[in-house]
Design an enzyme around this catalytic site. Sequence first.
Site, PDB file in Angstrom:
ATOM      1  N   ASP A  71       0.835  -1.235   0.032  1.00  0.00           N
ATOM      2  CA  ASP A  71       0.132  -0.083  -0.168  1.00  0.00           C
ATOM      3  C   ASP A  71       0.758   1.227  -0.003  1.00  0.00           C
ATOM      4  O   ASP A  71       0.470   2.482   0.539  1.00  0.00           O
ATOM      5  CB  ASP A  71      -0.881   0.203   1.308  1.00  0.00           C
ATOM      6  N   GLN A 112       1.899  -6.355  -3.093  1.00  0.00           N
ATOM      7  CA  GLN A 112       2.352  -6.344  -1.806  1.00  0.00           C
ATOM      8  C   GLN A 112       3.712  -5.571  -1.488  1.00  0.00           C
ATOM      9  O   GLN A 112       3.828  -4.408  -2.023  1.00  0.00           O
ATOM     10  CB  GLN A 112       2.513  -7.784  -1.407  1.00  0.00           C
ATOM     11  N   GLY A 157      -4.590  -4.404  -3.663  1.00  0.00           N
ATOM     12  CA  GLY A 157      -5.566  -3.216  -3.828  1.00  0.00           C
ATOM     13  C   GLY A 157      -4.768  -2.162  -4.430  1.00  0.00           C
ATOM     14  O   GLY A 157      -4.195  -1.716  -3.609  1.00  0.00           O
ATOM     15  N   HIS A 158      -4.920  -1.686  -5.609  1.00  0.00           N
ATOM     16  CA  HIS A 158      -3.932  -0.755  -6.116  1.00  0.00           C
ATOM     17  C   HIS A 158      -4.998   0.357  -6.477  1.00  0.00           C
ATOM     18  O   HIS A 158      -5.766   0.128  -7.672  1.00  0.00           O
ATOM     19  CB  HIS A 158      -3.176  -1.124  -7.269  1.00  0.00           C
ATOM     20  N   THR A 159      -5.124   1.663  -5.933  1.00  0.00           N
ATOM     21  CA  THR A 159      -5.731   2.636  -6.337  1.00  0.00           C
ATOM     22  C   THR A 159      -5.159   3.520  -7.352  1.00  0.00           C
ATOM     23  O   THR A 159      -3.874   3.933  -6.851  1.00  0.00           O
ATOM     24  CB  THR A 159      -6.151   3.652  -5.038  1.00  0.00           C
ATOM     25  N   LYS A 215       1.753   1.972  -5.297  1.00  0.00           N
ATOM     26  CA  LYS A 215       2.356   1.241  -6.456  1.00  0.00           C
ATOM     27  C   LYS A 215       1.384   1.589  -7.657  1.00  0.00           C
ATOM     28  O   LYS A 215       2.038   1.738  -8.625  1.00  0.00           O
ATOM     29  CB  LYS A 215       2.525  -0.260  -6.057  1.00  0.00           C
ATOM     30  N   GLY A 267       0.114  13.956  -3.768  1.00  0.00           N
ATOM     31  CA  GLY A 267      -1.410  13.748  -3.744  1.00  0.00           C
ATOM     32  C   GLY A 267      -1.649  12.615  -4.666  1.00  0.00           C
ATOM     33  O   GLY A 267      -0.584  11.926  -5.387  1.00  0.00           O
TER      34      GLY A 267
HETATM   35  P1  GDP Z   1      -0.961  -0.013  -3.540  1.00  0.00           P
HETATM   36  O1  GDP Z   1      -1.272  -1.035  -3.140  1.00  0.00           O
HETATM   37  O2  GDP Z   1       0.811   0.220  -3.454  1.00  0.00           O
HETATM   38  O3  GDP Z   1      -1.048   0.554  -4.961  1.00  0.00           O
HETATM   39  O4  GDP Z   1      -1.355   1.429  -2.698  1.00  0.00           O
HETATM   40  P2  GDP Z   1      -2.869   1.591  -2.535  1.00  0.00           P
HETATM   41  O5  GDP Z   1      -3.786   1.959  -3.556  1.00  0.00           O
HETATM   42  O6  GDP Z   1      -3.539   0.515  -1.525  1.00  0.00           O
HETATM   43  O7  GDP Z   1      -2.863   2.756  -1.483  1.00  0.00           O
HETATM   44  C1  GDP Z   1      -2.304   4.053  -1.727  1.00  0.00           C
HETATM   45  C2  GDP Z   1      -3.213   5.107  -1.455  1.00  0.00           C
HETATM   46  O8  GDP Z   1      -2.702   6.238  -1.475  1.00  0.00           O
HETATM   47  C3  GDP Z   1      -4.178   5.201  -2.769  1.00  0.00           C
HETATM   48  O9  GDP Z   1      -5.610   5.664  -2.056  1.00  0.00           O
HETATM   49  C4  GDP Z   1      -3.773   6.139  -3.583  1.00  0.00           C
HETATM   50  O10 GDP Z   1      -4.558   7.011  -4.158  1.00  0.00           O
HETATM   51  C5  GDP Z   1      -3.158   7.192  -2.608  1.00  0.00           C
HETATM   52  N1  GDP Z   1      -1.867   8.055  -2.952  1.00  0.00           N
HETATM   53  C6  GDP Z   1      -0.680   7.429  -3.632  1.00  0.00           C
HETATM   54  N2  GDP Z   1       0.257   8.310  -3.730  1.00  0.00           N
HETATM   55  C7  GDP Z   1      -0.152   9.521  -3.174  1.00  0.00           C
HETATM   56  C8  GDP Z   1       0.361  10.655  -2.670  1.00  0.00           C
HETATM   57  O11 GDP Z   1       1.548  10.943  -3.182  1.00  0.00           O
HETATM   58  N3  GDP Z   1      -0.313  11.309  -1.790  1.00  0.00           N
HETATM   59  C9  GDP Z   1      -1.536  11.130  -1.485  1.00  0.00           C
HETATM   60  N4  GDP Z   1      -2.287  12.094  -0.570  1.00  0.00           N
HETATM   61  N5  GDP Z   1      -2.017  10.025  -1.684  1.00  0.00           N
HETATM   62  C10 GDP Z   1      -1.322   9.083  -2.506  1.00  0.00           C
HETATM   63  P1  IMO Z   2      -0.987  -4.261  -2.080  1.00  0.00           P
HETATM   64  O1  IMO Z   2      -0.539  -4.819  -3.511  1.00  0.00           O
HETATM   65  C1  IMO Z   2      -0.882  -4.685   1.966  1.00  0.00           C
HETATM   66  C2  IMO Z   2      -1.204  -8.888   3.752  1.00  0.00           C
HETATM   67  C3  IMO Z   2      -2.469  -9.094   4.440  1.00  0.00           C
HETATM   68  C4  IMO Z   2      -1.746 -10.138   5.411  1.00  0.00           C
HETATM   69  C5  IMO Z   2      -0.719 -10.940   4.808  1.00  0.00           C
HETATM   70  C6  IMO Z   2      -1.025 -12.264   4.018  1.00  0.00           C
HETATM   71  O2  IMO Z   2      -2.318  -3.497  -2.352  1.00  0.00           O
HETATM   72  O3  IMO Z   2       0.265  -3.431  -1.367  1.00  0.00           O
HETATM   73  P2  IMO Z   2      -2.604 -13.048   1.884  1.00  0.00           P
HETATM   74  O4  IMO Z   2      -3.917 -12.526   1.721  1.00  0.00           O
HETATM   75  O5  IMO Z   2      -1.711 -12.396   1.038  1.00  0.00           O
HETATM   76  O6  IMO Z   2      -2.286 -14.323   2.233  1.00  0.00           O
HETATM   77  O7  IMO Z   2      -2.432 -12.119   3.299  1.00  0.00           O
HETATM   78  O8  IMO Z   2      -0.346  -9.928   3.836  1.00  0.00           O
HETATM   79  N1  IMO Z   2      -1.301  -8.177   2.477  1.00  0.00           N
HETATM   80  C7  IMO Z   2      -1.473  -6.909   2.085  1.00  0.00           C
HETATM   81  N2  IMO Z   2      -1.134  -5.820   2.688  1.00  0.00           N
HETATM   82  N3  IMO Z   2      -1.118  -4.541   0.818  1.00  0.00           N
HETATM   83  C8  IMO Z   2      -1.190  -5.586   0.109  1.00  0.00           C
HETATM   84  O9  IMO Z   2      -1.353  -5.722  -1.148  1.00  0.00           O
HETATM   85  C9  IMO Z   2      -1.494  -6.833   0.545  1.00  0.00           C
HETATM   86  N4  IMO Z   2      -1.716  -8.189   0.272  1.00  0.00           N
HETATM   87  C10 IMO Z   2      -1.533  -8.825   1.127  1.00  0.00           C
HETATM   88  O10 IMO Z   2      -3.105  -8.167   5.014  1.00  0.00           O
HETATM   89  O11 IMO Z   2      -1.474  -9.411   6.441  1.00  0.00           O
HETATM   90 MG    MG Z   3      -2.855  -1.743  -1.790  1.00  0.00          MG
END
Ligand code: GDP
Ligand code: IMO
Ligand code: MG
Length: 427
Positions: free
Chosen positions: A13, A223, A40-42, A16, A414
Amino acid sequence: MPALVLLGAQWGDEGKGKATDLLGGSVDYVVRYQGGNNAGHTVVVGDQKYALHLLPSGILSPGCIPVIGNGVVIDPSVLLSELSGLNERGVDTSKLLISGNAHIITPYNVTLDKVTERFLGKRKIGTTGRGIGPTYADKINRVGIRVQDLYDESILTQKVEAALDVKNQILTKLYNRRAIAVNQVVEELLGYAEQIKPYVADTVLILNQALDEDKVVLFEGGQGTLLDIDHGTYPFVTSSNPTAGGACTGTGVGPTRISRVIGILKAYTTRVGAGPFPTELFDEDGEALRRIGGERGVTTGRDRRCGWFDAVIARYATRVNGLTDFFLTKLDVLSGWERIPVCVAYEIDGWRVEELPYSQSDFHHAKPVYEYLPGWQEDITKAKTFSDLPKNAQNYVKALEEMSGAPISAIGVGPGRDETIQINPFL
Ligand code: GDP
Ligand code: IMO
Ligand code: MG
């Protein structure tokens, strides 16, 4: 132009999805190499927000070919619903390529993930419940189902039979659950086969040929480094290799073709699920990071655990991935603090430790040693260049760079594509 890897430097998170999407417009292929719909990639494009779980974030860039590599585990129902969700929003998904060697997350793997966690009780990992661990376990045990098996009913039936022979014993005798019928699973999987078929391809050949033709290939990690099955905080990890080496095994592209490995690094730290987290905060600062940073899981909706930046972890990520660059994200979230603690080392049983201890027990005892950096009050979301940042924000970035062992080449201020300060170009 050789290949690049973009991966999480912490516990996932890190942002990415945003970083991949930013590069998506300039690369020819974006390839997922491990994990599945636990990710979960936003991605925020203009006023549109997309939450991708299985599909590579490059799917939102029209010129880019999205690829699901052999190292990924695929839940076919999730794949199809994610594709149709994007189609309904006008996204063209027709170029998607899926490796025939990727493994399938079967319904019994999802069931086993959930019942195993329940059985573990207090000792649970806090998985996403998507069947990831049991599917990779089947792969290693050589009883997995692959995408290509969907196209041979007799082989599929034999493989499901072999897997369920054992799993039904476990489900019924150990977990007191109902047995799962072979024909039900086979029917369900065959029901997806024709819809998936147009995407199935020899992705190893295609990616290597693309590289021969100087196309740009970006590997997108799911991850993060500390969730890696080999290099993470085992057993509180996922069941794949998000670290850079996973990009090779998970796609069939050799390491000599990779020229750049970019670590996505949040300006503070978060973690979802159980496991050690030295800089975790249980006070109002943690609450503020969660609120301002919107730290709630995209996949499971769980609150993310929040803490200060941990330079020991960043250095470790540099080492195990051979990082060439960092993309520092969410710097904007830190606006408003008087001073910002940064963990520079750990104290373990009275000793100062500069590097991540290999011993699990030591890591569980690690207490953060903080340095305090002066904060800034200004809103930085409109900053376009490094010099637009307040002096203290510049100094925070420089300090993190020095402690982390690789240059910070981009800074997120942002969630939007354009809310990025590019210091060194990635391409
Ligand atoms: P990922 O799993 O690595 O793709 O990350 P996630 O999408 O799960 O979580 C990152 C969150 O931060 C998302 O809601 C993005 O839209 C947000 N985000 C990414 N880069 C930035 C940033 O530089 N600033 C802010 N405020 N939000 C960001
Ligand atoms: P992104 O790509 C954050 C965590 C779970 C749990 C552990 C094992 O969005 O960064 P699993 O279901 O993979 O066997 O769970 O890994 N986990 C993550 N935490 N971001 C993720 O993906 C994750 N994918 C798995 O919360 O602790
Ligand atoms: Mg994520």
